[in-house]
Design an enzyme around this catalytic site. Structure first.
Site, short mmCIF file in Angstrom:
data_model
loop_
_atom_site.label_atom_id
_atom_site.label_comp_id
_atom_site.label_asym_id
_atom_site.label_seq_id
_atom_site.Cartn_x
_atom_site.Cartn_y
_atom_site.Cartn_z
N LYS A 10 0.85 -1.20 0.00
CA LYS A 10 0.00 0.00 0.00
C LYS A 10 0.88 1.25 0.00
O LYS A 10 2.07 1.21 0.35
CB LYS A 10 -0.93 0.02 1.22
CG LYS A 10 -0.25 -0.05 2.59
CD LYS A 10 0.33 1.26 3.10
CE LYS A 10 0.96 1.11 4.48
NZ LYS A 10 1.70 2.33 4.90
N PRO A 98 9.89 -4.97 0.92
CA PRO A 98 10.97 -4.81 1.90
C PRO A 98 10.43 -4.48 3.29
O PRO A 98 9.46 -3.73 3.44
CB PRO A 98 11.78 -3.63 1.35
CG PRO A 98 11.36 -3.49 -0.07
CD PRO A 98 9.94 -3.95 -0.14
N SER A 101 9.79 -0.58 4.97
CA SER A 101 9.77 0.35 3.83
C SER A 101 8.57 1.29 3.85
O SER A 101 8.51 2.25 3.08
CB SER A 101 9.76 -0.44 2.52
OG SER A 101 8.58 -1.23 2.42
N GLY A 102 7.56 0.99 4.70
CA GLY A 102 6.34 1.78 4.70
C GLY A 102 5.30 1.29 3.71
O GLY A 102 4.26 1.93 3.52
N ALA A 106 4.10 -6.49 6.41
CA ALA A 106 3.73 -7.36 7.53
C ALA A 106 2.23 -7.31 7.80
O ALA A 106 1.59 -8.34 8.04
CB ALA A 106 4.51 -6.97 8.79
N SER A 107 1.65 -6.11 7.75
CA SER A 107 0.21 -5.97 7.97
C SER A 107 -0.58 -6.67 6.88
O SER A 107 -1.60 -7.32 7.14
CB SER A 107 -0.17 -4.48 8.01
OG SER A 107 0.44 -3.83 9.11
N SER A 108 -0.12 -6.53 5.66
CA SER A 108 -0.78 -7.20 4.54
C SER A 108 -0.69 -8.72 4.67
O SER A 108 -1.66 -9.44 4.42
CB SER A 108 -0.15 -6.74 3.22
OG SER A 108 -0.75 -7.37 2.12
N ASP A 140 -2.61 -1.02 10.72
CA ASP A 140 -2.74 -1.07 9.26
C ASP A 140 -3.41 -2.34 8.76
O ASP A 140 -3.76 -2.43 7.59
CB ASP A 140 -1.37 -0.95 8.59
CG ASP A 140 -0.86 0.48 8.55
OD1 ASP A 140 -1.59 1.39 8.98
OD2 ASP A 140 0.30 0.68 8.11
#
Length: 291
Positions: A10, A98, A101-102, A106-108, A140
């Site tokens: 995202k 990565p 990276s923002g 991990a949330s996805s 997130d």
């Protein structure tokens, strides 16, 4: 039948910190858009009751604090609270996004695992319940379960779908992993003022920016080098609290043209913004999307 399930990245097209919410969390206003780029996950149900995570690079990962493992165990406990489930899972992660990276990797990943195991274990929880579980893992996670590009408020969990033009993005990814918690703490220490609370309509009409950008540049001055190269050709900003910077283009060709101007040592990708998550697109294709 087993599939490789998308776990998309995202972008935060804008991100403003407006103050404090409950439990010492910062309140924010942000605009999430999914990108057609991300990890993929395969899930095999087992009858061992164990949750095992594998990656192509590192083989079996046993870390209990890994967000994928935590997501699977959280769902396991929610669906079978009074007894130990005999259903487990072997989860195979193909990691592309990565860390730090923002881009929300991990949330996805956690969201994809919750949604796929919800079906494979035949829990059949609705989307609202899955989003509440996701929020227990990270602020997130709910937007990836929700599945639509969204304007988010609160701690990022109050979501309003926003169908914005699906532009092309050039992402430049420095080899730097940034801790979200550390950046929020630094913002707390260094920032004397918060952004004003504004309506979604007003924010969408303004130029977009990110309140963390100057702090990220200050802590990681090498990121300024990446900004310098990319901002010669297009307006550039960071996404989330991470190290990835991006620019927006109306056409794919223009994005690739600017990419060709960047130094060869600079890792970059071109991808398209999309309003419906690739995971949700695939679930719709197979008629298995939870509502």
């Amino acid at each position: 039948m087993n599939y490789q399930w998308p776990s998309p990245g995202k972008l935060n097209l804008f991100l403003y910190i407006t103050g404090y919410c409950a439990s010492d969390y910062h309140c924010l206003q942000t605009l999430f858009q999914f990108i057609d780029y991300g990890d993929s996950i395969e899930v095999l149900v087992t009858d061992s009751g164990r949750i095992r995570l594998f990656t192509e690079m590192n083989g079996l990962i046993m870390h209990r604090d890994n967000l994928i493992v935590r997501a699977a165990k959280l769902l396991q406990h929610y669906c079978w609270p009074d007894k130990k489930s005999s259903l487990g899972a072997d989860i195979f992660l193909n990691k592309v996004l990565p860390i730090g990276s923002g881009l929300g990797g991990a949330s996805s990943n956690a969201a994809t695992v919750l949604m796929i195991l919800n079906q494979k274990w035949r829990c059949y929880l609705n989307k609202n319940i899955l989003m509440r579980l996701g929020l227990m893992l990270g602020s997130d996670v709910p937007v990836f379960i929700y599945g639509y590009s969204s304007f988010a408020e609160g701690i990022g969990d109050v979501l309003t779908p926003v169908f914005i033009p699906e532009k092309w993005y050039l992402l430049v990814i420095p080899p730097i992993s940034i801790s979200t918690a550390a950046i929020f703490q630094m913002y707390k220490l260094k920032s004397r003022f918060y952004s004003p609370y504004r309506s979604m309509r007003e924010l969408l009409s303004l130029s977009f920016s990110n309140d963390f950008e100057e702090i990220v540049k200050e802590i990681f001055p090498e990121i300024k080098i990446y900004f310098k190269h990319l901002s010669q050709y297009a307006f550039t900003r960071i996404t989330g609290t991470g190290s990835c910077i991006f620019s927006e283009f109306n056409t794919e060709n223009l994005a690739y043209q600017v990419q060709s101007y960047l130094p060869s040592w600079m890792k970059s990708i071109v991808t398209r913004g999309i309003n419906l998550s690739p995971l949700h697109q695939k679930l719709l294709k197979y008629n298995t999307l939870v509502l």
